[in-house]
Write a protein that holds these residues in place. Structure first.
Motif, PDB file in Angstrom:
ATOM      1  N   PRO A 436       0.801  -1.232   0.000  1.00 46.10           N
ATOM      2  CA  PRO A 436       0.000   0.000   0.000  1.00 46.10           C
ATOM      3  C   PRO A 436       0.825   1.269   0.000  1.00 46.10           C
ATOM      4  O   PRO A 436       0.379   2.318  -0.489  1.00 46.10           O
ATOM      5  CB  PRO A 436      -0.857  -0.128   1.263  1.00 46.10           C
ATOM      6  N   ASP A 437       2.034   1.228   0.536  1.00 47.89           N
ATOM      7  CA  ASP A 437       2.879   2.417   0.517  1.00 47.89           C
ATOM      8  C   ASP A 437       3.220   2.850  -0.893  1.00 47.89           C
ATOM      9  O   ASP A 437       3.359   4.051  -1.167  1.00 47.89           O
ATOM     10  CB  ASP A 437       4.168   2.145   1.291  1.00 47.89           C
ATOM     11  N   PHE A 438       3.353   1.884  -1.809  1.00 47.44           N
ATOM     12  CA  PHE A 438       3.873   2.178  -3.135  1.00 47.44           C
ATOM     13  C   PHE A 438       3.008   3.171  -3.893  1.00 47.44           C
ATOM     14  O   PHE A 438       3.512   3.990  -4.650  1.00 47.44           O
ATOM     15  CB  PHE A 438       4.003   0.891  -3.953  1.00 47.44           C
ATOM     16  N   ASP A 439       1.720   3.080  -3.733  1.00 48.44           N
ATOM     17  CA  ASP A 439       0.827   3.971  -4.475  1.00 48.44           C
ATOM     18  C   ASP A 439       0.283   5.091  -3.602  1.00 48.44           C
ATOM     19  O   ASP A 439       0.209   6.246  -4.025  1.00 48.44           O
ATOM     20  CB  ASP A 439      -0.335   3.170  -5.070  1.00 48.44           C
ATOM     21  N   GLN A 440      -0.095   4.778  -2.367  1.00 44.47           N
ATOM     22  CA  GLN A 440      -0.808   5.756  -1.553  1.00 44.47           C
ATOM     23  C   GLN A 440       0.053   6.950  -1.155  1.00 44.47           C
ATOM     24  O   GLN A 440      -0.435   8.083  -1.102  1.00 44.47           O
ATOM     25  CB  GLN A 440      -1.384   5.071  -0.314  1.00 44.47           C
ATOM     26  N   TYR A 441       1.324   6.717  -0.871  1.00 43.38           N
ATOM     27  CA  TYR A 441       2.178   7.829  -0.468  1.00 43.38           C
ATOM     28  C   TYR A 441       2.297   8.844  -1.600  1.00 43.38           C
ATOM     29  O   TYR A 441       2.149  10.057  -1.391  1.00 43.38           O
ATOM     30  CB  TYR A 441       3.555   7.302  -0.060  1.00 43.38           C
ATOM     31  N   LEU A 442       2.555   8.365  -2.806  1.00 43.18           N
ATOM     32  CA  LEU A 442       2.696   9.262  -3.947  1.00 43.18           C
ATOM     33  C   LEU A 442       1.389   9.960  -4.282  1.00 43.18           C
ATOM     34  O   LEU A 442       1.382  11.110  -4.719  1.00 43.18           O
ATOM     35  CB  LEU A 442       3.169   8.474  -5.166  1.00 43.18           C
ATOM     36  N   LEU A 443       0.292   9.277  -4.069  1.00 39.97           N
ATOM     37  CA  LEU A 443      -1.021   9.807  -4.441  1.00 39.97           C
ATOM     38  C   LEU A 443      -1.543  10.837  -3.458  1.00 39.97           C
ATOM     39  O   LEU A 443      -2.207  11.813  -3.858  1.00 39.97           O
ATOM     40  CB  LEU A 443      -2.017   8.641  -4.535  1.00 39.97           C
ATOM     41  N   LEU A 444      -1.246  10.672  -2.160  1.00 41.52           N
ATOM     42  CA  LEU A 444      -1.973  11.412  -1.135  1.00 41.52           C
ATOM     43  C   LEU A 444      -1.120  12.284  -0.218  1.00 41.52           C
ATOM     44  O   LEU A 444      -1.662  13.185   0.431  1.00 41.52           O
ATOM     45  CB  LEU A 444      -2.761  10.425  -0.261  1.00 41.52           C
ATOM     46  N   HIS A 445       0.164  12.041  -0.126  1.00 38.83           N
ATOM     47  CA  HIS A 445       0.957  12.792   0.853  1.00 38.83           C
ATOM     48  C   HIS A 445       1.095  14.246   0.411  1.00 38.83           C
ATOM     49  O   HIS A 445       1.446  14.535  -0.733  1.00 38.83           O
ATOM     50  CB  HIS A 445       2.324  12.152   1.045  1.00 38.83           C
ATOM     51  N   SER A 446       0.858  15.167   1.343  1.00 42.96           N
ATOM     52  CA  SER A 446       0.855  16.589   0.999  1.00 42.96           C
ATOM     53  C   SER A 446       2.221  17.092   0.549  1.00 42.96           C
ATOM     54  O   SER A 446       2.314  18.085  -0.193  1.00 42.96           O
ATOM     55  CB  SER A 446       0.369  17.419   2.188  1.00 42.96           C
ATOM     56  N   SER A 447       3.307  16.411   0.967  1.00 42.91           N
ATOM     57  CA  SER A 447       4.646  16.849   0.564  1.00 42.91           C
ATOM     58  C   SER A 447       4.866  16.692  -0.933  1.00 42.91           C
ATOM     59  O   SER A 447       5.788  17.297  -1.499  1.00 42.91           O
ATOM     60  CB  SER A 447       5.714  16.059   1.323  1.00 42.91           C
ATOM     61  N   LEU A 448       4.018  15.898  -1.590  1.00 38.97           N
ATOM     62  CA  LEU A 448       4.165  15.661  -3.020  1.00 38.97           C
ATOM     63  C   LEU A 448       3.079  16.357  -3.831  1.00 38.97           C
ATOM     64  O   LEU A 448       2.905  16.077  -5.020  1.00 38.97           O
ATOM     65  CB  LEU A 448       4.146  14.155  -3.303  1.00 38.97           C
ATOM     66  N   ALA A 449       2.356  17.278  -3.215  1.00 38.17           N
ATOM     67  CA  ALA A 449       1.297  18.002  -3.909  1.00 38.17           C
ATOM     68  C   ALA A 449       1.870  18.775  -5.097  1.00 38.17           C
ATOM     69  O   ALA A 449       2.809  19.558  -4.952  1.00 38.17           O
ATOM     70  CB  ALA A 449       0.600  18.964  -2.952  1.00 38.17           C
ATOM     71  N   ARG A 458      -3.422  17.827  -5.376  1.00 44.71           N
ATOM     72  CA  ARG A 458      -2.817  18.673  -4.331  1.00 44.71           C
ATOM     73  C   ARG A 458      -3.575  18.502  -3.006  1.00 44.71           C
ATOM     74  O   ARG A 458      -3.844  19.455  -2.278  1.00 44.71           O
ATOM     75  CB  ARG A 458      -2.774  20.131  -4.779  1.00 44.71           C
ATOM     76  N   TYR A 459      -3.884  17.253  -2.740  1.00 47.37           N
ATOM     77  CA  TYR A 459      -4.619  16.873  -1.532  1.00 47.37           C
ATOM     78  C   TYR A 459      -3.745  17.074  -0.301  1.00 47.37           C
ATOM     79  O   TYR A 459      -2.559  16.731  -0.309  1.00 47.37           O
ATOM     80  CB  TYR A 459      -5.012  15.405  -1.658  1.00 47.37           C
ATOM     81  N   ALA A 460      -4.329  17.617   0.753  1.00 45.89           N
ATOM     82  CA  ALA A 460      -3.586  17.837   1.997  1.00 45.89           C
ATOM     83  C   ALA A 460      -4.499  17.547   3.179  1.00 45.89           C
ATOM     84  O   ALA A 460      -5.497  18.239   3.387  1.00 45.89           O
ATOM     85  CB  ALA A 460      -3.065  19.269   2.069  1.00 45.89           C
ATOM     86  N   ASP A 461      -4.158  16.520   3.927  1.00 43.61           N
ATOM     87  CA  ASP A 461      -4.925  16.142   5.109  1.00 43.61           C
ATOM     88  C   ASP A 461      -3.928  15.676   6.165  1.00 43.61           C
ATOM     89  O   ASP A 461      -3.275  14.651   5.976  1.00 43.61           O
ATOM     90  CB  ASP A 461      -5.918  15.038   4.769  1.00 43.61           C
ATOM     91  N   PRO A 462      -3.791  16.403   7.270  1.00 47.95           N
ATOM     92  CA  PRO A 462      -2.788  16.045   8.285  1.00 47.95           C
ATOM     93  C   PRO A 462      -2.936  14.623   8.812  1.00 47.95           C
ATOM     94  O   PRO A 462      -1.924  13.941   9.052  1.00 47.95           O
ATOM     95  CB  PRO A 462      -3.016  17.084   9.390  1.00 47.95           C
ATOM     96  N   ALA A 463      -4.169  14.160   8.995  1.00 52.46           N
ATOM     97  CA  ALA A 463      -4.371  12.804   9.506  1.00 52.46           C
ATOM     98  C   ALA A 463      -3.889  11.761   8.502  1.00 52.46           C
ATOM     99  O   ALA A 463      -3.311  10.732   8.880  1.00 52.46           O
ATOM    100  CB  ALA A 463      -5.855  12.580   9.824  1.00 52.46           C
ATOM    101  N   VAL A 464      -4.099  12.035   7.232  1.00 49.78           N
ATOM    102  CA  VAL A 464      -3.632  11.123   6.191  1.00 49.78           C
ATOM    103  C   VAL A 464      -2.111  11.132   6.139  1.00 49.78           C
ATOM    104  O   VAL A 464      -1.479  10.082   6.030  1.00 49.78           O
ATOM    105  CB  VAL A 464      -4.241  11.499   4.832  1.00 49.78           C
ATOM    106  N   ASP A 465      -1.501  12.310   6.215  1.00 54.47           N
ATOM    107  CA  ASP A 465      -0.034  12.399   6.216  1.00 54.47           C
ATOM    108  C   ASP A 465       0.559  11.590   7.360  1.00 54.47           C
ATOM    109  O   ASP A 465       1.526  10.827   7.167  1.00 54.47           O
ATOM    110  CB  ASP A 465       0.418  13.856   6.334  1.00 54.47           C
ATOM    111  N   ARG A 466      -0.016  11.731   8.560  1.00 53.75           N
ATOM    112  CA  ARG A 466       0.515  11.001   9.725  1.00 53.75           C
ATOM    113  C   ARG A 466       0.390   9.497   9.527  1.00 53.75           C
ATOM    114  O   ARG A 466       1.319   8.734   9.829  1.00 53.75           O
ATOM    115  CB  ARG A 466      -0.219  11.431  11.001  1.00 53.75           C
TER     116      ARG A 466
END
Length: 542
Positions: A436-449, A458-466
Motif C-alpha cells: 500500500p505504501d507504493f501507491d498511496q504515499y505518492l497519491l496522497l501525501h501533501s509533501s508531493l502536492a 494537491r490533496y492535503a490532510d494532516p491525519a492522512v499524512d501522519r
C-alpha cells in the motif's frame, strides 16, 4: 500515471479519420503475420503507451519486467519475490535495517562486460542523487546507504525498518561503465540502454514501436522468441483493427473490443490457429477523478463529499467494463487484505443533493448549483484514444449533473493537460499490488502536492499524512494495517479524488504460443505487464 486516454462524442468524425489514416499509413510491425516475420520466433504486441525514457535511473522498469534489464529480485507468476541478479533472497538483520544480497555469478551485460556489485551501488546512489530526474525517488526514502563488499555482495542500510524494502529491489540495474560516463538525465543511455535482461533494444521509433531481439548472453538462456516488438498504438479501435488484420500477435483491449475476438473462432480474419486466447488479469489499476483543492468548486469539501456518493460505481462496472472489474472506493481493491471494510460508498444521489443544499449550493435556473456567485461547474480532462477513459468521464459527468454539478469533459494531450492540473480535474489512474505504501504515499501525501503526476489533486490532510508516514516507517504488520485503515476512512470524510472502478485488464493473444499467462497487475499495463510479462519463456505451440 500513463495512458489516460479517451474520446469525446464530438470527436467521432475526427476519430474515424484518424483510424483510417493510421491503418493506411502505419508500417506493419516487424514479425507480425502480415509483415513476413518468422511466426515461430517473432512476436508483435500492441500497447497503448510508451515510456519517456528507457533508463532505470530515471524510473523505467522500477516495478520489474523491463525485458532489457534485471533487478536483484523479480516476481514469479504469483507475484512472490524470487532471485534474479541476486543468487538468493536477501539476508535481513533482526532489526530490519540491513539487507544483504549475494549476487548471481557469471552474469554479463549484453555488451559482454561483467555485472558486479559496483553496478548495483551505482544504480541506487544515482537514483538517490537529487540531480537525477527520477520522480519516484521518494520510494527509496528509507534507504540510508548502499555499499559493495567485494564484487559479489551488496549491503543496503535503512533509516527505519521499511517492511516492503525487498520489493523495491526489483528495480533494474544499470551498467556503471556506460551510464556512469554520461549525463544521467539526457545521455544516450536513456534511449539506447544496455542491460542484463533477456532482450536487447534494436530500435525505438517514438510513437510507433520498440523493437527487441533475444540476448544471446542472457544468464537465463537465450529466449525462443528471437524478435519481440511492441507497437505503440494509442487508439483502442486501431489496435483491434491491426490485431485482426494480422499485423499484431497480441494486444491489450477494452472489454467491448476483446469480447469480439472471443467470438472469432472459425471466422474470416481469425488467426491461422483458428482462435484467439483471451487473457484476463485482475489488477490494482483504478480509474479516478482528481478533485483539485485549488479549484473554487472542487476545493469545497461539500462538493467533494457529494460527488463521492453521487457516482454509480456498480453501473460503471456493469455497463462500461461489462463486469470486468469492481467498484473502487479508494486505491485498495475491495478483495485485498489491505481493504478497510465499512468504507464502501453507497450510490445515494438524494443524500448528495442534501449535502450540497446544506452547504449553500443552491440550484440555479438551469439546474446547476450556485454558491456565493460561483457556479458549480468545472472541466474534466482526459487524453484521446482510450474508450475506457472516455466512458468513465462521460458517466461521471452524467451522475454529477443529476446532483446539480456541471462537469465539462474535454480531451487533450498531456502537454495540454499537465499545466492545468492545479485547477482542472483529470480522469486519472494508478495502483500497485506490491504494497500500500507504493501507491498511496505518492497519491496522497501533501509533501508531493503538485509534484508532476504525484498527488495531482494537491490533496492535503494532516491525519492522512501522519498515517502514511506511520505505515511507511513501521515494521509491525498490525500497526501498518491500522495506518492504512485510517487513510481509507479519512478518504470517506475528506475525499481528494472520486475513485470509480478497479479494472481487470484484458488481452487478446494469437493462440499459437505455449507460455502466456497473467499476474496481478499494477496500473501500468504495457511494456512490463500483460501475457508477455514472461515472453522470454514462451515456446511455439506444437
Amino acid at each position: 500515471m500513463t495512458g489516460r486516454t479517451a474520446r469525446g462524442l464530438a470527436a467521432t468524425t475526427l476519430a474515424a479519420a484518424l483510424i483510417a489514416s493510421a491503418a493506411a499509413c502505419s508500417k506493419p510491425a516487424e514479425g507480425g503475420a502480415s509483415a513476413g516475420g518468422d511466426p515461430a520466433s517473432s512476436v508483435v504486441v500492441g500497447i497503448a503507451t510508451e515510456p519517456e525514457s528507457l533508463s532505470p535511473l530515471l524510473g523505467y522498469g522500477k516495478d520489474g519486467n523491463s525485458k532489457i534489464f534485471d533487478g536483484l529480485l523479480a516476481h514469479d507468476a504469483g507475484m512472490k519475490l524470487k532471485p534474479a541478479l541476486a543468487a538468493a533472497l536477501p539476508e535481513v538483520s533482526p532489526d530490519g535495517l540491513t539487507y544483504t544480497y549475494k549476487l548471481r555469478p557469471g552474469v554479463t551485460f549484453s555488451d559482454g562486460r561483467p555485472f558486479t556489485a559496483a553496478d548495483v551501488v551505482f544504480t541506487y546512489r544515482t537514483i538517490l542523487d537529487p540531480k537525477t530526474n527520477n520522480a519516484s525517488r521518494t520510494e527509496l526514502d528509507a534507504l540510508a546507504g548502499v555499499e559493495a563488499r567485494g564484487t559479489d555482495t551488496v549491503v543496503f542500510t535503512l533509516k527505519y525498518p521499511y517492511a516492503p524494502f525487498a520489493e523495491r529491489t526489483v528495480l533494474p540495474i544499470a551498467p556503471q561503465h556506460i551510464a556512469g560516463r554520461q549525463d544521467v538525465n539526457s545521455g544516450e543511455f536513456t534511449t539506447k540502454p544496455v542491460g542484463t535482461g533477456p532482450y536487447l533494444l534494436t530500435g525505438w521509433s517514438k510513437g510507433e514501436k520498440l523493437a527487441f531481439k533475444a540476448n544471446p548472453r542472457y544468464w537465463g538462456g537465450e529466449p525462443a522468441v528471437k524478435k519481440f516488438t511492441m507497437a505503440v498504438i494509442k487508439d483502442d479501435d486501431v489496435r483491434a483493427t491491426r490485431l485482426r488484420s494480422g499485423e499484431l500477435d497480441a494486444a491489450v483491449l477494452p472489454p467491448n473490443l476483446a469480447e469480439g475476438f472471443a467470438e472469432d473462432k472459425g471466422r474470416l480474419g481469425a488467426p491461422p490457429s483458428g482462435s484467439w486466447g483471451i487473457y484476463a488479469a485482475t489488477s490494482f489499476d483504478y480509474r479516478n477523478v482528481t478533485l483539485p483543492t485549488h479549484n473554487p468548486v472542487t476545493g469545497d469539501l461539500a462538493v467533494r463529499q457529494a460527488l463521492d456518493i453521487a457516482v454509480d460505481r456498480k453501473a460503471m462496472v456493469d455497463s462500461l467494463l461489462e463486469g470486468s472489474g469492481k467498484p473502487a472506493y479508494g486505491p485498495v481493491p475491495t478483495d485485498s487484505p489491505w481493504f478497510t471494510a465499512g468504507t464502501e460508498r453507497t450510490h445515494d444521489p438524494v443524500k448528495a443533493r442534501k449535502i450540497l443544499d446544506d452547504a449553500g449550493w443552491k440550484p440555479g435556473e438551469d439546474g446547476i448549483r450556485v454558491k456565493d456567485g460561483v457556479r458549480a461547474a468545472f472541466p474534466l480532462w482526459y487524453t484521446s484514444g482510450d474508450k475506457i477513459r472516455q466512458d468513465h468521464a462521460l458517466a461521471f459527468a452524467s451522475d454529477a449533473k443529476k446532483a446539480g454539478i456541471e462537469v465539462r469533459t474535454q480531451a487533450g494531450t498531456w502537454e495540454v493537460i499537465e499545466p492545468r492540473m492545479k485547477t482542472d480535474a483529470v480522469l486519472a489512474g494508478g495502483g500497485s499490488p506490491a504494497d500500500p505504501d507504493f501507491d498511496q504515499y505518492l497519491l496522497l501525501h501533501s509533501s508531493l502536492a503538485g509534484d508532476g503526476f504525484n498527488n495531482m489533486a494537491r490533496y492535503a490532510d494532516p491525519a492522512v499524512d501522519r498515517a502514511l508516514d506511520q505505515g511507511r516507517r513501521s515494521g509491525d504488520p498490525a500497526v501498518r494495517k491500522a495506518a492504512y485503515d485510517t487513510v481509507q476512512r479519512e478518504l470517506v470524510r475528506n475525499p481528494g479524488y472520486v475513485f470509480l472502478t478497479h479494472i481487470d485488464h484484458l488481452y487478446v493473444v494469437n493462440d499459437r504460443w505455449d507460455g502466456p499467462s497473467t499476474q496481478v497487475e499494477p496500473h501500468d499495463h504495457g511494456l512490463g505487464t500483460g501475457p508477455w510479462w514472461n515472453v522470454e519463456t514462451w515456446k511455439p505451440e506444437k
